[in-house]
Design a protein around this motif. Structure first.
Motif, short mmCIF file in Angstrom:
data_model
loop_
_atom_site.label_atom_id
_atom_site.label_comp_id
_atom_site.label_asym_id
_atom_site.label_seq_id
_atom_site.Cartn_x
_atom_site.Cartn_y
_atom_site.Cartn_z
N PHE A 23 0.53 -3.45 -0.11
CA PHE A 23 0.34 -4.58 -1.03
C PHE A 23 1.53 -4.65 -1.98
O PHE A 23 1.88 -3.66 -2.65
CB PHE A 23 -0.96 -4.39 -1.81
CG PHE A 23 -1.24 -5.48 -2.80
CD1 PHE A 23 -1.33 -6.80 -2.41
CD2 PHE A 23 -1.41 -5.18 -4.16
CE1 PHE A 23 -1.59 -7.81 -3.32
CE2 PHE A 23 -1.67 -6.17 -5.07
CZ PHE A 23 -1.76 -7.50 -4.66
N ASP A 24 2.17 -5.82 -2.05
CA ASP A 24 3.37 -5.98 -2.87
C ASP A 24 3.06 -6.41 -4.31
O ASP A 24 3.99 -6.64 -5.10
CB ASP A 24 4.34 -6.97 -2.23
CG ASP A 24 3.74 -8.37 -2.07
OD1 ASP A 24 2.64 -8.63 -2.62
OD2 ASP A 24 4.37 -9.21 -1.39
N GLY A 25 1.80 -6.56 -4.63
CA GLY A 25 1.43 -6.96 -5.98
C GLY A 25 1.11 -8.43 -6.10
O GLY A 25 0.60 -8.88 -7.14
N GLU A 26 1.40 -9.22 -5.06
CA GLU A 26 1.18 -10.66 -5.12
C GLU A 26 0.54 -11.22 -3.86
O GLU A 26 -0.45 -11.96 -3.94
CB GLU A 26 2.50 -11.39 -5.38
CG GLU A 26 3.16 -11.07 -6.71
CD GLU A 26 4.46 -11.82 -6.89
OE1 GLU A 26 4.84 -12.57 -5.95
OE2 GLU A 26 5.10 -11.68 -7.94
N THR A 27 1.10 -10.86 -2.71
CA THR A 27 0.68 -11.48 -1.45
C THR A 27 -0.62 -10.86 -0.93
O THR A 27 -0.70 -9.62 -0.81
CB THR A 27 1.77 -11.32 -0.38
OG1 THR A 27 3.02 -11.78 -0.91
CG2 THR A 27 1.42 -12.11 0.87
N GLY A 45 -11.00 -8.89 -11.05
CA GLY A 45 -10.37 -10.11 -11.53
C GLY A 45 -8.94 -9.95 -11.97
O GLY A 45 -8.28 -10.94 -12.32
N GLN A 46 -8.42 -8.73 -11.95
CA GLN A 46 -7.03 -8.48 -12.36
C GLN A 46 -6.18 -8.06 -11.15
O GLN A 46 -6.68 -7.40 -10.24
CB GLN A 46 -6.99 -7.39 -13.43
CG GLN A 46 -7.75 -7.72 -14.70
CD GLN A 46 -7.17 -8.92 -15.42
OE1 GLN A 46 -5.95 -9.10 -15.49
NE2 GLN A 46 -8.05 -9.78 -15.96
N PRO A 47 -4.89 -8.47 -11.15
CA PRO A 47 -4.02 -8.10 -10.03
C PRO A 47 -3.90 -6.57 -9.90
O PRO A 47 -3.74 -5.86 -10.89
CB PRO A 47 -2.67 -8.72 -10.39
CG PRO A 47 -3.02 -9.83 -11.34
CD PRO A 47 -4.19 -9.34 -12.13
N ALA A 48 -4.00 -6.09 -8.68
CA ALA A 48 -3.87 -4.66 -8.42
C ALA A 48 -2.40 -4.25 -8.47
O ALA A 48 -1.49 -5.08 -8.31
CB ALA A 48 -4.46 -4.32 -7.06
N GLU A 49 -2.18 -2.98 -8.71
CA GLU A 49 -0.81 -2.46 -8.69
C GLU A 49 -0.27 -2.45 -7.26
O GLU A 49 -1.03 -2.22 -6.31
CB GLU A 49 -0.78 -1.04 -9.25
CG GLU A 49 -1.12 -0.93 -10.73
CD GLU A 49 -0.02 -1.56 -11.59
OE1 GLU A 49 1.15 -1.54 -11.16
OE2 GLU A 49 -0.35 -2.07 -12.68
N PRO A 50 1.03 -2.71 -7.08
CA PRO A 50 1.60 -2.60 -5.73
C PRO A 50 1.42 -1.18 -5.19
O PRO A 50 1.44 -0.21 -5.94
CB PRO A 50 3.09 -2.92 -5.96
CG PRO A 50 3.12 -3.69 -7.24
CD PRO A 50 2.02 -3.13 -8.09
N GLY A 51 1.25 -1.09 -3.89
CA GLY A 51 1.09 0.22 -3.29
C GLY A 51 0.40 0.14 -1.94
O GLY A 51 0.21 -0.94 -1.38
N ILE A 52 0.00 1.31 -1.44
CA ILE A 52 -0.66 1.41 -0.15
C ILE A 52 -2.17 1.47 -0.36
O ILE A 52 -2.67 2.30 -1.12
CB ILE A 52 -0.19 2.65 0.63
CG1 ILE A 52 1.34 2.66 0.74
CG2 ILE A 52 -0.83 2.70 2.01
CD1 ILE A 52 1.92 1.43 1.42
N TYR A 53 -2.88 0.59 0.32
CA TYR A 53 -4.34 0.54 0.24
C TYR A 53 -4.91 0.58 1.66
O TYR A 53 -4.17 0.40 2.65
CB TYR A 53 -4.81 -0.73 -0.48
CG TYR A 53 -4.42 -0.79 -1.94
CD1 TYR A 53 -5.29 -0.36 -2.94
CD2 TYR A 53 -3.17 -1.29 -2.33
CE1 TYR A 53 -4.94 -0.43 -4.28
CE2 TYR A 53 -2.80 -1.34 -3.67
CZ TYR A 53 -3.69 -0.91 -4.64
OH TYR A 53 -3.32 -0.96 -5.97
N GLU A 54 -6.20 0.79 1.73
CA GLU A 54 -6.88 0.76 3.03
C GLU A 54 -8.10 -0.15 2.94
O GLU A 54 -8.90 -0.04 2.01
CB GLU A 54 -7.32 2.17 3.44
CG GLU A 54 -7.99 2.20 4.81
CD GLU A 54 -8.40 3.59 5.25
OE1 GLU A 54 -8.70 3.79 6.44
OE2 GLU A 54 -8.40 4.49 4.39
N ILE A 55 -8.22 -1.04 3.92
CA ILE A 55 -9.36 -1.94 3.98
C ILE A 55 -10.30 -1.43 5.08
O ILE A 55 -9.92 -1.35 6.25
CB ILE A 55 -8.93 -3.39 4.27
CG1 ILE A 55 -7.96 -3.88 3.19
CG2 ILE A 55 -10.14 -4.30 4.37
CD1 ILE A 55 -7.42 -5.28 3.44
N VAL A 56 -11.51 -1.09 4.68
CA VAL A 56 -12.52 -0.56 5.61
C VAL A 56 -13.63 -1.58 5.74
O VAL A 56 -14.18 -2.05 4.73
CB VAL A 56 -13.09 0.78 5.10
CG1 VAL A 56 -14.16 1.31 6.05
CG2 VAL A 56 -11.96 1.81 4.93
#
Length: 247
Positions: A133-137, A186-197
């Motif tokens: 996640f780049d913080g926006e897209t 409701g707030q933008p997440a920090e850029p980084g690596i996430y996992e969608i399960v």
């Protein structure tokens, strides 16, 4: 062929039964054989070509020592000498074969690395739900909840494995998309690596995790154990065989 199987030390020392010179030959050949065996053992830690070369050198030492110390009154029989020369040629051929095989392996590895390099900065689809996640897209994964799913939801987990967001996703059978908008509370997440399960509920009340796929960018390539590996922008490393699609 190892030198120990091409020459019988008992046979080469045959003159010792009838001549003092033959006894001396046997005594002088023994240290050479021991030294050759030690050299062969040390060569085992090197490549196949190096081991074959060590055997080849040991064979030469043993053969020349035998010829130098044989009884002049009872020289080595011609048939036995020819057999030893044939073994000598076989060892030399083995060295050449091993060298060519090593060159072939290196060539194939180089071709595989060149092929992997063509994946750089390309988007590839792989199994799993890790996303960068780049913080926006917004980021997404695809999945199939199966024909018996009655409901489905997606969990977003951070790098530590903690669930930071959940949202409902389609439960219709077939390929579906679970897209995360990048918001946490409701707030933008920090850029980084996430996992969608993605988890699907069944009519019996059972909830199970379903397989997901994600699209990631190839950031670098490497060669490990002769096999090319692709490093994705999610930090994951995959083999070429793990690529499901390329775009």
């Amino acid at each position: 062929m190892a030198f120990g199987t091409s020459i019988d030390p008992a046979a080469t020392a045959r003159p010792a039964a009838t001549s003092k010179t033959g006894v001396a030959a046997k005594a002088s050949a023994t240290p050479e054989m021991a030294k050759a065996e030690e050299e062969a053992k040390a060569a085992d830690a090197t490549s196949r070509a190096a081991r074959a070369a060590a055997d080849f050198e040991s064979f030469l030492k043993l053969l020349t020592t035998q010829l130098r110390n044989q009884d002049p009154l009872q020289p080595l029989e011609s048939t036995e000498f020819v057999a030893q020369l044939a073994s000598f040629a076989a060892v030399e051929q083995q060295i050449g074969t091993n060298t060519r095989l090593d060159q072939l392996v290196q060539s194939l590895s180089g071709n595989a690395l060149d092929r992997a390099a063509s994946y750089l900065d390309r988007s590839v689809e792989v199994a799993g739900g890790k996303v960068a996640f780049d913080g926006e897209t917004p980021v997404a994964v695809t999945y199939d909840p199966g024909a018996t799913a009655v409901a489905a939801a997606a969990e977003v987990r951070d790098a530590k494995g903690a669930t930071v967001a959940t949202f409902a996703v389609p439960a219709t059978a077939g390929t579906q998309t679970a897209e995360w908008d990048g918001l946490i509370g409701g707030q933008p997440a920090e850029p980084g690596i996430y996992e969608i399960v993605v988890r699907a509920a069944r009519p019996e009340g059972e909830v199970e995790t379903v397989a997901t796929r994600t699209v990631s960018r190839v950031s670098s390539v490497s060669l490990e154990g002769g096999e090319p590996r692709l490093r994705l922008d999610t930090g994951a490393e995959v083999a070429l065989g793990d690529i499901l699609s390329l775009s």
